[in-house]
Design an enzyme around this catalytic site. Structure first.
Site, PDB file in Angstrom:
ATOM      1  N   HIS A   1      -4.841  -3.260   6.749  1.00 24.52           N
ATOM      2  CA  HIS A   1      -4.636  -3.512   5.310  1.00 24.52           C
ATOM      3  C   HIS A   1      -6.001  -3.867   4.726  1.00 24.52           C
ATOM      4  O   HIS A   1      -6.367  -5.040   4.610  1.00 24.52           O
ATOM      5  CB  HIS A   1      -3.636  -4.643   5.079  1.00 24.52           C
ATOM      6  CG  HIS A   1      -3.613  -5.087   3.640  1.00 24.52           C
ATOM      7  ND1 HIS A   1      -3.114  -4.303   2.629  1.00 24.52           N
ATOM      8  CD2 HIS A   1      -4.081  -6.200   3.042  1.00 24.52           C
ATOM      9  CE1 HIS A   1      -3.271  -4.925   1.478  1.00 24.52           C
ATOM     10  NE2 HIS A   1      -3.864  -6.081   1.691  1.00 24.52           N
TER      11      HIS A   1
ATOM     12  N   ASP B   1       0.842  -1.206   0.000  1.00 21.67           N
ATOM     13  CA  ASP B   1       0.000   0.000   0.000  1.00 21.67           C
ATOM     14  C   ASP B   1       0.877   1.256   0.000  1.00 21.67           C
ATOM     15  O   ASP B   1       0.581   2.234  -0.683  1.00 21.67           O
ATOM     16  CB  ASP B   1      -0.925  -0.017   1.224  1.00 21.67           C
ATOM     17  CG  ASP B   1      -1.658  -1.339   1.321  1.00 21.67           C
ATOM     18  OD1 ASP B   1      -2.350  -1.691   0.357  1.00 21.67           O
ATOM     19  OD2 ASP B   1      -1.512  -2.048   2.342  1.00 21.67           O
TER      20      ASP B   1
HETATM   21  P1  NAX Z   1      -2.996 -17.994  -4.158  1.00 18.63           P
HETATM   22  O1  NAX Z   1      -4.388 -18.501  -3.991  1.00 18.63           O
HETATM   23  O2  NAX Z   1      -2.374 -17.957  -5.511  1.00 18.63           O
HETATM   24  O3  NAX Z   1      -2.022 -18.863  -3.227  1.00 18.63           O
HETATM   25  C1  NAX Z   1      -2.313 -19.150  -1.891  1.00 18.63           C
HETATM   26  C2  NAX Z   1      -1.618 -20.446  -1.574  1.00 18.63           C
HETATM   27  O4  NAX Z   1      -1.771 -20.684  -0.182  1.00 18.63           O
HETATM   28  C3  NAX Z   1      -2.222 -21.654  -2.306  1.00 18.63           C
HETATM   29  O5  NAX Z   1      -1.192 -22.338  -3.009  1.00 18.63           O
HETATM   30  C4  NAX Z   1      -2.807 -22.501  -1.183  1.00 18.63           C
HETATM   31  O6  NAX Z   1      -2.682 -23.885  -1.431  1.00 18.63           O
HETATM   32  C5  NAX Z   1      -1.923 -22.061  -0.002  1.00 18.63           C
HETATM   33  N1  NAX Z   1      -2.504 -22.327   1.314  1.00 18.63           N
HETATM   34  C6  NAX Z   1      -3.797 -22.241   1.704  1.00 18.63           C
HETATM   35  N2  NAX Z   1      -3.927 -22.629   2.988  1.00 18.63           N
HETATM   36  C7  NAX Z   1      -2.676 -22.934   3.416  1.00 18.63           C
HETATM   37  C8  NAX Z   1      -2.165 -23.420   4.639  1.00 18.63           C
HETATM   38  N3  NAX Z   1      -2.970 -23.666   5.694  1.00 18.63           N
HETATM   39  N4  NAX Z   1      -0.846 -23.652   4.747  1.00 18.63           N
HETATM   40  C9  NAX Z   1      -0.008 -23.440   3.694  1.00 18.63           C
HETATM   41  N5  NAX Z   1      -0.442 -22.998   2.496  1.00 18.63           N
HETATM   42  C10 NAX Z   1      -1.762 -22.753   2.356  1.00 18.63           C
HETATM   43  O7  NAX Z   1      -2.975 -16.565  -3.449  1.00 18.63           O
HETATM   44  P2  NAX Z   1      -1.902 -15.390  -3.591  1.00 18.63           P
HETATM   45  O8  NAX Z   1      -2.277 -14.514  -4.715  1.00 18.63           O
HETATM   46  O9  NAX Z   1      -0.545 -15.970  -3.561  1.00 18.63           O
HETATM   47  O10 NAX Z   1      -2.211 -14.545  -2.267  1.00 18.63           O
HETATM   48  C11 NAX Z   1      -1.945 -15.062  -0.981  1.00 18.63           C
HETATM   49  C12 NAX Z   1      -2.548 -14.187   0.093  1.00 18.63           C
HETATM   50  O11 NAX Z   1      -1.980 -12.888   0.041  1.00 18.63           O
HETATM   51  C13 NAX Z   1      -4.063 -13.986  -0.032  1.00 18.63           C
HETATM   52  O12 NAX Z   1      -4.651 -14.152   1.242  1.00 18.63           O
HETATM   53  C14 NAX Z   1      -4.182 -12.540  -0.475  1.00 18.63           C
HETATM   54  O13 NAX Z   1      -5.408 -11.979  -0.077  1.00 18.63           O
HETATM   55  C15 NAX Z   1      -3.003 -11.934   0.245  1.00 18.63           C
HETATM   56  N6  NAX Z   1      -2.528 -10.627  -0.226  1.00 18.63           N
HETATM   57  C16 NAX Z   1      -2.094  -9.748   0.692  1.00 18.63           C
HETATM   58  C17 NAX Z   1      -1.536  -8.538   0.340  1.00 18.63           C
HETATM   59  C18 NAX Z   1      -1.013  -7.594   1.381  1.00 18.63           C
HETATM   60  O14 NAX Z   1      -0.594  -6.511   0.996  1.00 18.63           O
HETATM   61  N7  NAX Z   1      -1.023  -7.910   2.672  1.00 18.63           N
HETATM   62  C19 NAX Z   1      -1.466  -8.108  -1.076  1.00 18.63           C
HETATM   63  C20 NAX Z   1      -1.542  -9.249  -2.038  1.00 18.63           C
HETATM   64  C21 NAX Z   1      -2.497 -10.340  -1.666  1.00 18.63           C
HETATM   65  O15 NAX Z   1      -3.776  -9.980  -2.054  1.00 18.63           O
END
Ligand code: NAX
Length: 328
Positions: A187, A159
């Protein structure tokens, strides 16, 4: 001369942020060109096949700093002896799901991960939560694992970077001219990018950008809604820029902050600025390389205070929604 190796656990390692992140860690961009790294990649069982493909690609880069790669669905193994735990994985929000449902599903994940970190990681392990809702997930993780609140963070650097570029483009200056532009609060779309205390080439931002309507309107809403705009344009959420912001966050925490610079990270409130103690809240901070300090003495106008009140209330509501998951 080479530093001691760092062991880094990354959850959600087979996801899209993971794919943009791991190669930057392994190449030395997060911990420096003199620090060897061990990568512990943590995924859920069904994603282990895809994770194996990522491991093959890491092998195929022959990174000189990369000492080992461990792929696992067992948090006790994944967080074993780690110095940093980067919690990227989270359950996504599905159609029809209420925010409270999302909070609770992820609350369960971050409870287990906090406990596994507390039981298996190095005693001074620092944790950065990216998986959303990241502030409240970080709070749950810290409490569940009995972790030192000073070691648990959530990410608002993306951000801040988004805000920096918007301001620099409006003022017609390079991003390096803009300073002290911190994100406050959650966030989420209630976050407050505090332009009133930022500077451009050392001058108050308000003296350089006089278009107050743009600052209060288009600027704030562009930053607050940037995630949604990227999904609309790209058909997928921000990944490379999120990974980049995580590299920045860890580097900022590990490097002494220079001059009068500050950076944004969500950390446990110490009661500063009227934010209830313990709430994981984005503040402007500085680091001495091993510990951070919330910057004191920043003054907010009535406008700024009203923005802080909104985002603080949202975080209190989130905390309330998961109160059963937070040991007192
Ligand atoms: P993806 O859906 O591409 O990848 C998430 C991965 O996490 C998947 O491979 C899934 O299998 C894995 N996963 C789920 N539960 C798990 C667990 N208990 N243990 C280990 N792995 C697990 O999502 P992606 O685009 O990589 O985003 C990941 C997270 O980042 C999301 O929650 C998203 O909302 C968050 N974000 C946060 C941001 C921030 O600024 N704080 C910005 C970017 C993003 O939106």
């Amino acid at each position: 001369m080479s530093n001691s190796p760092v062991r880094v656990a990354v959850t959600g390692a087979a996801g899209q942020i993971g794919y943009a992140l791991l190669f930057r860690i392994a190449s030395g961009q997060m911990f420096g060109a003199d620090t060897p790294v061990h990568l512990n990649l943590v995924e859920i069982e069904p994603a282990l096949g895809a994770l194996e493909g990522v491991r093959m690609e890491l092998d195929d880069c022959a990174f000189p700093l990369l000492q080992s790669v461990t792929c696992t669905a067992d948090p006790a193994v994944g967080f074993g002896d780690c110095d940093w735990a980067l919690l990227v994985g989270a359950a996504p929000r599905k159609k029809g799901m209420e925010r409270a449902d999302l909070l609770n599903i992820n609350g369960g994940i971050f409870t287990g991960q906090g406990q596994a970190i507390g039981a298996n990681s190095s005693s001074n392990c620092r944790v950065v939560v990216v998986g959303n809702p990241c502030n409240t997930n970080a709070l749950i993780c810290q409490r569940a694992g009995g972790l030192d609140p000073k070691n648990v963070f959530a990410m608002t650097m993306l951000d801040e970077n988004r805000a920096l570029t918007q301001i620099a483009q409006k003022a017609g200056v390079p991003v390096t001219s803009v300073s002290r532009l911190a994100i406050w609060g959650n966030h989420s779309p209630t976050m407050y990018p505090d332009f009133e205390n930022a500077t451009i080439d050392g001058k108050p931002l308000n003296d350089v950008i006089s278009d107050r309507a743009w600052l209060e309107g288009e600027f704030l809403s562009t930053v607050q809604k940037r995630g949604a705009a990227i999904i609309a344009a790209r058909g997928a959420s921000s990944a490379a820029s999120a990974a980049n912001a995580l590299v920045d966050t860890v580097r900022n925490l590990r490097t002494p902050t220079k001059g009068d610079a500050v950076f944004s990270v969500c950390c446990a409130s110490d009661g500063s600025y009227g934010v209830p103690e313990g709430l994981v809240y984005s503040f402007p901070v500085t680091s001495n390389g091993s510990e951070y300090t919330i910057v004191s003495g920043i003054e907010h106008t009535e406008f700024g205070q009203s923005k802080l009140a909104i985002t603080t209330q949202e975080l209190l509501d989130e905390r309330d929604a998961v109160k059963d998951l937070i040991p007192a």
